[in-house]
Design a protein around this motif. Sequence first.
Motif, PDB file in Angstrom:
ATOM      1  N   PHE A   1       0.687  -1.224   0.041  1.00  0.00           N
ATOM      2  CA  PHE A   1      -0.158   0.076  -0.146  1.00  0.00           C
ATOM      3  C   PHE A   1       0.830   1.146  -0.201  1.00  0.00           C
ATOM      4  CE2 PHE A   1      -2.469  -3.245   1.970  1.00  0.00           C
ATOM      5  CZ  PHE A   1      -3.786  -3.233   1.239  1.00  0.00           C
ATOM      6  N   PHE A   2       2.278   1.014   0.318  1.00  0.00           N
ATOM      7  CA  PHE A   2       2.947   2.343   0.321  1.00  0.00           C
ATOM      8  C   PHE A   2       2.993   3.021  -1.058  1.00  0.00           C
ATOM      9  CE2 PHE A   2       5.650   0.039   3.548  1.00  0.00           C
ATOM     10  CZ  PHE A   2       5.137   0.665   4.752  1.00  0.00           C
ATOM     11  N   GLY A   3       2.933   4.492  -1.093  1.00  0.00           N
ATOM     12  CA  GLY A   3       2.934   5.293  -2.145  1.00  0.00           C
ATOM     13  C   GLY A   3       1.974   6.387  -1.937  1.00  0.00           C
ATOM     14  N   PRO A   4       1.784   7.218  -3.136  1.00  0.00           N
ATOM     15  CA  PRO A   4       1.049   8.389  -3.236  1.00  0.00           C
ATOM     16  C   PRO A   4      -0.366   8.358  -3.384  1.00  0.00           C
ATOM     17  CG  PRO A   4       2.169   8.392  -5.352  1.00  0.00           C
ATOM     18  CD  PRO A   4       2.602   6.892  -4.325  1.00  0.00           C
ATOM     19  N   GLU A   5      -0.799   7.121  -3.504  1.00  0.00           N
ATOM     20  CA  GLU A   5      -2.416   6.925  -3.526  1.00  0.00           C
ATOM     21  C   GLU A   5      -3.137   6.997  -2.423  1.00  0.00           C
ATOM     22  OE1 GLU A   5      -4.378   3.687  -6.152  1.00  0.00           O
ATOM     23  OE2 GLU A   5      -2.627   2.874  -5.289  1.00  0.00           O
ATOM     24  N   TYR A   6      -2.445   6.856  -1.152  1.00  0.00           N
ATOM     25  CA  TYR A   6      -2.816   6.862   0.109  1.00  0.00           C
ATOM     26  C   TYR A   6      -2.642   7.792   0.794  1.00  0.00           C
ATOM     27  CZ  TYR A   6      -4.472   1.983  -1.103  1.00  0.00           C
ATOM     28  OH  TYR A   6      -5.066   0.872  -1.915  1.00  0.00           O
ATOM     29  N   LYS A   7      -3.509   8.534   1.757  1.00  0.00           N
ATOM     30  CA  LYS A   7      -3.143   9.408   2.744  1.00  0.00           C
ATOM     31  C   LYS A   7      -3.180   9.017   4.028  1.00  0.00           C
ATOM     32  CE  LYS A   7      -2.513  12.904  -0.267  1.00  0.00           C
ATOM     33  NZ  LYS A   7      -1.304  13.353  -0.513  1.00  0.00           N
ATOM     34  N   VAL A   8      -2.053   9.362   4.840  1.00  0.00           N
ATOM     35  CA  VAL A   8      -2.262   8.839   6.385  1.00  0.00           C
ATOM     36  C   VAL A   8      -3.142   9.700   7.348  1.00  0.00           C
ATOM     37  CG1 VAL A   8      -0.744   8.411   8.531  1.00  0.00           C
ATOM     38  CG2 VAL A   8       0.358   8.035   6.199  1.00  0.00           C
ATOM     39  N   LEU A   9      -3.681   8.619   8.352  1.00  0.00           N
ATOM     40  CA  LEU A   9      -4.703   9.137   9.067  1.00  0.00           C
ATOM     41  C   LEU A   9      -4.033   8.848  10.401  1.00  0.00           C
ATOM     42  CD1 LEU A   9      -6.917   7.603   6.929  1.00  0.00           C
ATOM     43  CD2 LEU A   9      -8.203   9.511   8.000  1.00  0.00           C
ATOM     44  N   ARG A  10      -4.226   9.499  11.604  1.00  0.00           N
ATOM     45  CA  ARG A  10      -3.533   9.027  12.798  1.00  0.00           C
ATOM     46  C   ARG A  10      -4.797   9.270  13.948  1.00  0.00           C
ATOM     47  NH1 ARG A  10       1.427   8.360  14.373  1.00  0.00           N
ATOM     48  NH2 ARG A  10       2.911   8.178  12.875  1.00  0.00           N
ATOM     49  N   GLY A  11      -4.506   8.706  14.952  1.00  0.00           N
ATOM     50  CA  GLY A  11      -5.119   9.137  16.214  1.00  0.00           C
ATOM     51  C   GLY A  11      -6.237   8.058  16.702  1.00  0.00           C
ATOM     52  N   GLY A  12      -6.648   7.444  15.799  1.00  0.00           N
ATOM     53  CA  GLY A  12      -7.940   6.565  16.105  1.00  0.00           C
ATOM     54  C   GLY A  12      -9.180   7.452  16.172  1.00  0.00           C
ATOM     55  N   CYS A  13     -10.454   6.614  16.410  1.00  0.00           N
ATOM     56  CA  CYS A  13     -11.629   7.434  16.637  1.00  0.00           C
ATOM     57  C   CYS A  13     -12.282   6.892  17.673  1.00  0.00           C
ATOM     58  CB  CYS A  13     -12.369   7.373  15.327  1.00  0.00           C
ATOM     59  SG  CYS A  13     -12.922   5.856  14.694  1.00  0.00           S
ATOM     60  N   PHE A  14     -13.683   7.335  17.769  1.00  0.00           N
ATOM     61  CA  PHE A  14     -14.554   6.726  19.118  1.00  0.00           C
ATOM     62  C   PHE A  14     -14.813   5.324  18.859  1.00  0.00           C
ATOM     63  CE2 PHE A  14     -18.401   5.970  16.665  1.00  0.00           C
ATOM     64  CZ  PHE A  14     -18.266   7.053  15.659  1.00  0.00           C
ATOM     65  N   ALA A  15     -14.589   4.967  17.304  1.00  0.00           N
ATOM     66  CA  ALA A  15     -14.642   3.265  17.185  1.00  0.00           C
ATOM     67  C   ALA A  15     -13.563   2.514  17.315  1.00  0.00           C
ATOM     68  CB  ALA A  15     -15.498   3.372  15.952  1.00  0.00           C
ATOM     69  N   VAL A  16     -12.553   2.995  17.672  1.00  0.00           N
ATOM     70  CA  VAL A  16     -11.162   1.967  17.652  1.00  0.00           C
ATOM     71  C   VAL A  16     -11.047   1.749  19.044  1.00  0.00           C
ATOM     72  CG1 VAL A  16      -8.786   2.522  17.546  1.00  0.00           C
ATOM     73  CG2 VAL A  16      -9.900   3.311  15.724  1.00  0.00           C
ATOM     74  N   ALA A  17     -10.587   0.775  19.256  1.00  0.00           N
ATOM     75  CA  ALA A  17     -10.456  -0.166  20.602  1.00  0.00           C
ATOM     76  C   ALA A  17      -9.030   0.306  20.971  1.00  0.00           C
ATOM     77  CB  ALA A  17     -10.523  -1.676  20.519  1.00  0.00           C
ATOM     78  N   PRO A  18      -8.905   0.333  22.257  1.00  0.00           N
ATOM     79  CA  PRO A  18      -7.638   0.521  22.952  1.00  0.00           C
ATOM     80  C   PRO A  18      -6.235  -0.435  22.285  1.00  0.00           C
ATOM     81  CG  PRO A  18      -9.101   0.829  24.457  1.00  0.00           C
ATOM     82  CD  PRO A  18     -10.010   0.223  23.532  1.00  0.00           C
ATOM     83  N   VAL A  19      -6.840  -1.662  22.233  1.00  0.00           N
ATOM     84  CA  VAL A  19      -5.763  -2.488  21.763  1.00  0.00           C
ATOM     85  C   VAL A  19      -5.295  -2.181  20.161  1.00  0.00           C
ATOM     86  CG1 VAL A  19      -7.203  -4.211  20.906  1.00  0.00           C
ATOM     87  CG2 VAL A  19      -5.147  -4.964  21.689  1.00  0.00           C
ATOM     88  N   ALA A  20      -6.000  -1.452  19.526  1.00  0.00           N
ATOM     89  CA  ALA A  20      -5.714  -1.026  18.254  1.00  0.00           C
ATOM     90  C   ALA A  20      -5.420   0.258  18.240  1.00  0.00           C
ATOM     91  CB  ALA A  20      -6.764  -1.479  17.252  1.00  0.00           C
ATOM     92  N   CYS A  21      -5.102   0.968  19.276  1.00  0.00           N
ATOM     93  CA  CYS A  21      -4.610   2.488  19.217  1.00  0.00           C
ATOM     94  C   CYS A  21      -3.572   2.754  20.057  1.00  0.00           C
ATOM     95  CB  CYS A  21      -5.984   3.030  19.466  1.00  0.00           C
ATOM     96  SG  CYS A  21      -5.837   4.864  19.164  1.00  0.00           S
TER      97      CYS A  21
END
Length: 468
Positions: free
Chosen positions: A420-440
């Motif tokens: 997936f590396f490359g210019p097609e994808y933008k990075v998102l950070r920090g998780g959201c209300f729907a992310v579990a602590p184990v995955a954040c």
Amino acid sequence: MTDVRPHGGTEAAGADRSTGPTAATATPDAAAIGTEALRESIATELLAARARTAALTDCVGDGDLTAQHSPLMSPLVWDLAHIGNQEELWLLRNVGGRDPMHPEIDPLYDAFQHPRAERPSLPLLPPAEARAYAHEVRGRVLDLLAASPLEGAPLLDAGFAFGMIAQHEQQHDETMLITHQLRQGEPALAAPPPPPAPADAAALPAEVLIPAGPFTMGTDTEPWALDNERPAHTVDLPAFLLDTTPVTNAAYQRFIADGGYDDPRWWTPEGWEHRRRADLTAPLFWRHQDGQWLRRRFGTVAPVEPDEPVLHVSWYEADAYARWAGRRLPTEAEWEKAARHDPATGRSRRHPWGDGPPGPEHANLGQRHLRPAGAGSYPKGRSPYGVGQLIGDVWEWTASDFRPYPGFRAWPYREYSEVFFGPEYKVLRGGCFAVAPVACRGTFRNWDYPVRRQIFAGFRTARDLEAD
Ligand SMILES: [Fe+2]
């Protein structure tokens, strides 16, 4: 993100139908707690993920489970069996050396073989069989866990493969929550209590200065970190200013009211083309009626809450807003420095508040509230620089393309991140209300296409100090 990996990304979160945070705690530190405690911690994480999966799939009937609610998403019953299939593949077969239980179904649940739009036409396991399969796999996995030394092989060390699978299930739970958001019809998820109100939002500075200097980005020590978070490396950044909180609905409404969607000056050429083609005029799930903006959330329509972080905007919209505001999106490195660097010690923390696990006082995670909290909430979760809500609430689009860190090594397989590396994808950070602590965690990286809007993503803005 895609479904392929026990992935970074958008397959996350834990919604208990009625209330709670998933029982989950956060990544255990194996060296510190010992093998038996690590085993218990892994079992807790696996059970928390399964409770959430059950909550998200038991709340609707078989018709809803097998329907495709959006071509962007799999039928819920696909996610259910895919969760079991990945768990069988990685834990029972790769770690445990067992033979495949049902090799004939493997191709159906290989995300690389079948894009989401195609999955409803596959001969998928019906709901009862999908549940039974995932349940059978889980029983065998718990037996395997009880006998595992949790060391002696890269997949086993610190329980990595078990942690990867717990994260994978939680990520699919987030994905299934997105499907619930896209689903039409009566609400299926019980409304949990609202998040805590911001205590001192009005007193917060709009932005925070992050002084120039080096910091440690990424990790060598986080036991369940995924390959794209590694290795730790030093990044030297010029000084910049970063929003104290994510951009709110009220601020975003000013962009709309000012004609932001109609002015190509604020958009990249690709963004403007997409804006026109897709006829974007507001965040996804918003509509203007009788002089006010309404939003639909999990089947319920209500006025847009002014203080909540804006949600369901694409990278193109976030980027256009930032230009309109005379600012820009932060880079991924800027985001991580603001979140992790402690200027008092010079080291990078696991989370903005320190090295301890995310508690309900720190961040809005685990589907505890089914919505982001108002800007300025969670004062105990702020970083040493005073930046708030970096973890939880809304995924934050960054300016950065998804790229490997220097010294990256694909693990445990190329399809996790490398392809997936490359210019097609933008990075998102920090998780959201729907992310579990184990995955954040402060190092966690998510990525998606810049047109993506159904994910629980918002953003904050930055500017160069020199712009003063
Ligand atoms: Fe997956």
